[in-house]
Write a protein that holds these residues in place. Structure first.
Motif, short mmCIF file in Angstrom:
data_model
loop_
_atom_site.label_atom_id
_atom_site.label_comp_id
_atom_site.label_asym_id
_atom_site.label_seq_id
_atom_site.Cartn_x
_atom_site.Cartn_y
_atom_site.Cartn_z
N LYS A 9 -3.32 -0.53 -2.80
CA LYS A 9 -4.32 0.24 -1.84
C LYS A 9 -3.75 1.20 -1.29
O LYS A 9 -2.49 1.69 -1.30
N ILE A 10 -4.40 2.70 -1.38
CA ILE A 10 -3.89 3.87 -1.09
C ILE A 10 -4.66 4.35 0.28
O ILE A 10 -6.09 4.53 0.24
N THR A 11 -3.72 4.47 1.12
CA THR A 11 -4.57 5.00 2.57
C THR A 11 -4.21 6.39 2.82
O THR A 11 -2.96 6.91 2.67
N VAL A 12 -5.15 7.32 2.96
CA VAL A 12 -4.85 8.81 3.46
C VAL A 12 -4.84 8.89 5.01
O VAL A 12 -5.98 8.64 5.61
N SER A 13 -3.90 9.26 5.56
CA SER A 13 -3.70 9.09 7.28
C SER A 13 -3.56 10.63 7.71
O SER A 13 -3.37 10.70 8.82
N GLY A 14 -4.16 11.66 6.99
CA GLY A 14 -4.52 12.79 7.62
C GLY A 14 -3.35 13.81 7.48
O GLY A 14 -2.12 13.56 6.86
N GLY A 15 -3.41 14.99 8.35
CA GLY A 15 -2.38 15.99 8.40
C GLY A 15 -3.32 17.10 8.45
O GLY A 15 -4.55 17.28 8.59
N GLN A 16 -2.68 18.29 8.86
CA GLN A 16 -3.37 19.31 8.70
C GLN A 16 -3.41 20.40 7.93
O GLN A 16 -2.31 20.74 7.25
N SER A 17 -4.87 20.88 7.19
CA SER A 17 -4.80 21.74 6.15
C SER A 17 -4.17 23.12 6.31
O SER A 17 -4.53 23.59 7.67
N PHE A 18 -3.84 23.85 5.50
CA PHE A 18 -3.52 25.29 5.51
C PHE A 18 -4.59 26.14 5.66
O PHE A 18 -4.50 27.25 6.15
N LEU A 19 -5.60 25.68 5.48
CA LEU A 19 -6.95 26.47 5.15
C LEU A 19 -7.50 27.14 6.87
O LEU A 19 -7.63 28.44 6.46
N GLY A 26 3.17 24.47 8.02
CA GLY A 26 4.33 25.20 8.56
C GLY A 26 5.67 24.50 9.22
O GLY A 26 6.14 23.79 8.62
N ASP A 27 5.27 24.27 10.65
CA ASP A 27 6.24 23.82 11.28
C ASP A 27 5.77 22.63 12.09
O ASP A 27 4.63 22.18 11.93
N LEU A 28 6.89 22.11 13.11
CA LEU A 28 6.65 20.74 13.85
C LEU A 28 5.25 20.75 14.79
O LEU A 28 4.70 19.83 14.83
N ASP A 29 5.14 22.03 15.17
CA ASP A 29 4.19 21.99 16.24
C ASP A 29 2.67 22.05 15.43
O ASP A 29 1.68 21.62 16.39
N GLN A 30 2.65 21.90 14.44
CA GLN A 30 1.21 21.83 13.58
C GLN A 30 1.13 20.37 13.25
O GLN A 30 0.09 19.98 12.59
N LEU A 31 2.07 19.39 13.30
CA LEU A 31 2.03 18.11 12.92
C LEU A 31 1.31 17.39 13.89
O LEU A 31 1.63 17.32 15.03
N PRO A 32 0.16 16.56 13.32
CA PRO A 32 -0.53 15.76 14.34
C PRO A 32 0.52 14.59 14.75
O PRO A 32 1.15 14.18 14.22
N LEU A 33 -0.09 14.04 16.04
CA LEU A 33 0.82 13.05 16.81
C LEU A 33 0.73 11.71 16.09
O LEU A 33 1.96 11.22 15.94
N GLY A 34 -0.07 11.30 15.49
CA GLY A 34 -0.27 10.14 14.56
C GLY A 34 0.40 10.18 13.36
O GLY A 34 1.16 9.36 13.16
N VAL A 35 0.73 11.37 12.70
CA VAL A 35 1.69 11.30 11.60
C VAL A 35 3.02 11.42 12.02
O VAL A 35 3.88 10.70 11.34
N GLU A 72 0.89 -1.22 -0.01
CA GLU A 72 0.05 0.18 0.07
C GLU A 72 0.96 1.36 0.01
O GLU A 72 2.20 1.41 0.41
N ILE A 73 0.21 2.34 -0.36
CA ILE A 73 0.82 3.70 -0.35
C ILE A 73 0.03 4.15 0.77
O ILE A 73 -1.19 4.63 0.66
N VAL A 74 0.83 4.98 1.73
CA VAL A 74 0.34 5.68 2.98
C VAL A 74 0.59 7.02 2.69
O VAL A 74 1.92 7.23 2.44
N ILE A 75 -0.41 8.04 2.64
CA ILE A 75 -0.11 9.19 2.51
C ILE A 75 -0.40 9.95 3.66
O ILE A 75 -1.49 10.10 4.29
N ILE A 76 0.49 10.96 4.16
CA ILE A 76 0.30 11.80 5.07
C ILE A 76 0.45 13.27 4.74
O ILE A 76 1.30 13.50 3.84
N GLY A 77 0.15 14.12 5.39
CA GLY A 77 0.24 15.46 5.40
C GLY A 77 1.16 16.06 6.54
O GLY A 77 1.06 15.93 7.60
#
Length: 489
Positions: A113-123, A13-22, A4-9
């Protein structure tokens, strides 16, 4: 086992915005592929020993972004044939990421299999940075593929992926097709991070900010001033609805399809005058007047619950696509003759599926100017095989009709018979014009314009001499006419 390809966001900007799971996924991974290494969080993660491999080199190989995204997705799918892959993109994978959309499409075809595992959008961060509420209506558009038709100037507009001055220049030029050059815009970089920067500028200077990078978006505030909305089709529709609606204009409110017919004919002929005069400004005005008539008819149809302007647009769009299979389909043509032949074949097929009429001539508009209607009757008869073989035969018919007119003028002198024979003569002359591809109505219109110019010249000469027309003989007036003719009037 299916790879599979697991895609993360990677966030905006910086590390403080990165979700813990990612973050945990990255820490467990031996290698992470990234669309671009140019992202602040990657530098911090590299310092923690996480290895990345970027596709920045792919950008150098191609002139367009679409080819870049295609190659990146193909490379990742090829790698996934042999191993599971972790792929990271800026922001959220499902927001403004073409490579992710391509992977979702192609992965299913290849059984990967393509799995999208989240991330924080800039919006979210960007909404906060420029202090807008998206519920008021907003657009998220791709700066690398921006089209004028996408732009709604009455909504908040966020244009992502404004990587550099080249993209910014394309964005600027596209926006300037619909917005004033000095419209206020905001350049937002790394929204929500420690490196966030929001710079206000005017549209024509958008591409002069060299600090643009892959975390840059452009925010375009909605247009508020009414006069700046006048280029929008939706605004025109609102104006016509207001004129016809409660509290509108009494004249517009009382109009019907029937009452507007005369105005439509007048506006079309005024447009023809502008075209013949090669007057661009007049053409703009007269086309607007013709469009006004179309909009009024459509609004009357909508008020009566019969049809709307959208129905009109759908009908003509459908017809144009259907009758141009060489453009919108896979039909091949060799020149204009093939196009016209295809057009006629398609029209005939449409007629076969339409309610039957008694004659080939029945669907020629009865309200057409009669010279145009004569041309249409003759053209349809010719298509059915009822036509002269040569123009000389059509001209012989004209001479025959002239003789019949003369016989009535000088022998019988019957007014009704004269009218009848003159009608036959006009009809025969239309046949000649048709052979040469000349629209008789246009030829007479041109003759009218010529007469107007030359007679106006005679009037000027009479006025210059401080005389009246009655003071001249016909021969003297004819001399002025020939002067006008010699001047090319």
């Amino acid at each position: 086992m299916i790879n599979e390809i697991v895609i993360i966001g990677l966030g905006a900007g910086d590390l403080d915005q990165l979700p813990l799971g990612v973050y945990k996924l990255l820490k467990k991974s031996s290698m992470c592929y990234v669309r671009t290494i140019e992202h602040p969080v990657i530098r911090e993660l590299q310092s923690e020993g996480i290895a990345f491999e970027s596709f920045d080199a792919v950008y150098e190989k191609h002139d367009g972004f679409s080819e870049v995204y295609e190659e990146i997705s193909d490379i990742l799918l090829d790698k996934a044939e042999n191993e599971s892959v972790l792929y990271a993109v800026p922001g959220h994978p499902m927001v403004a990421e073409k490579t992710v959309q391509l992977l979702l499409e192609k992965g299913e075809e290849k059984g990967i299999k393509i799995t999208v595992s989240g991330g924080q959008s800039f919006l979210d961060a960007l909404f906060q940075s420029v202090k807008i509420d998206p519920i008021e209506g907003f657009q998220l558009l791709d700066g690398t593929a921006l089209k004028m038709e996408q732009i709604h100037i009455e909504q908040h507009m966020i244009i992502g992926q404004v990587y550099d001055a080249y993209v910014a220049s394309d964005v600027k030029l596209t926006l300037m097709e619909k917005l004033p050059d000095d419209h206020e815009v905001f350049i937002v970089t790394a929204a929500g991070s420690k490196e966030e920067a929001v710079r206000k500028t005017v549209l024509y200077e958008l591409d002069r900010h060299l600090e643009l990078n892959n975390l840059t978006s452009v925010y375009v505030p909605p247009v508020k001033e009414e006069e700046k909305k006048f280029r929008e089709f939706s605004k025109l529709k609102q104006i016509i609805a207001r004129l016809r609606g409660p509290g509108g204009c009494p004249w517009d409110q009382k109009q019907t399809h029937e009452s507007l017919k005369t105005y439509l004919i007048e506006e079309v002929y005024e447009l023809i005058d502008a075209i013949d005069s090669d007057d661009v400004e007049a053409m703009i005005g007269e086309l607007g007047d013709v469009l006004l008539q179309v909009m009024l008819h459509a609004q009357i149809g909508e008020d009566e619950g019969m049809f709307s302007i959208e129905d009109v647009i759908e009908e003509v769009s459908s017809k144009m696509v259907r009758r141009h299979p060489h453009v919108f389909g896979d039909v091949e043509v060799n020149g204009v003759e093939d196009v016209l032949a295809n057009w006629q074949d398609i029209k005939e097929a449409e007629k076969e599926s339409a309610p039957k009429t008694n004659s080939l001539l029945d669907d020629v508009g009865k309200a057409l100017p009669n010279l145009i209607r004569a041309n249409e009757y003759q053209r349809r008869a010719a298509n059915a095989g009822f036509d002269w073989d040569q123009v000389s035969e059509a001209w012989d018919k004209v001479k025959e009709e002239v003789q019949e007119v003369e016989a009535e003028l000088y022998v019988a002198n019957n007014r009704e018979r004269i009218k009848d024979e003159l009608g036959d003569l006009f009809f025969a002359l239309v046949n000649v014009t048709r052979f040469y591809g000349i629209q008789a109505e246009e030829a007479v219109h041109a003759a009218n314009q010529k007469f107007y110019r030359r007679f106006s010249y005679i009037e000027e000469c009479v006025a210059r001499d401080n005389k009246q027309f009655a003071d001249y003989s016909l021969a003297e007036l004819d001399r002025y006419w020939n002067e006008a003719k010699s001047k090319g009037l």
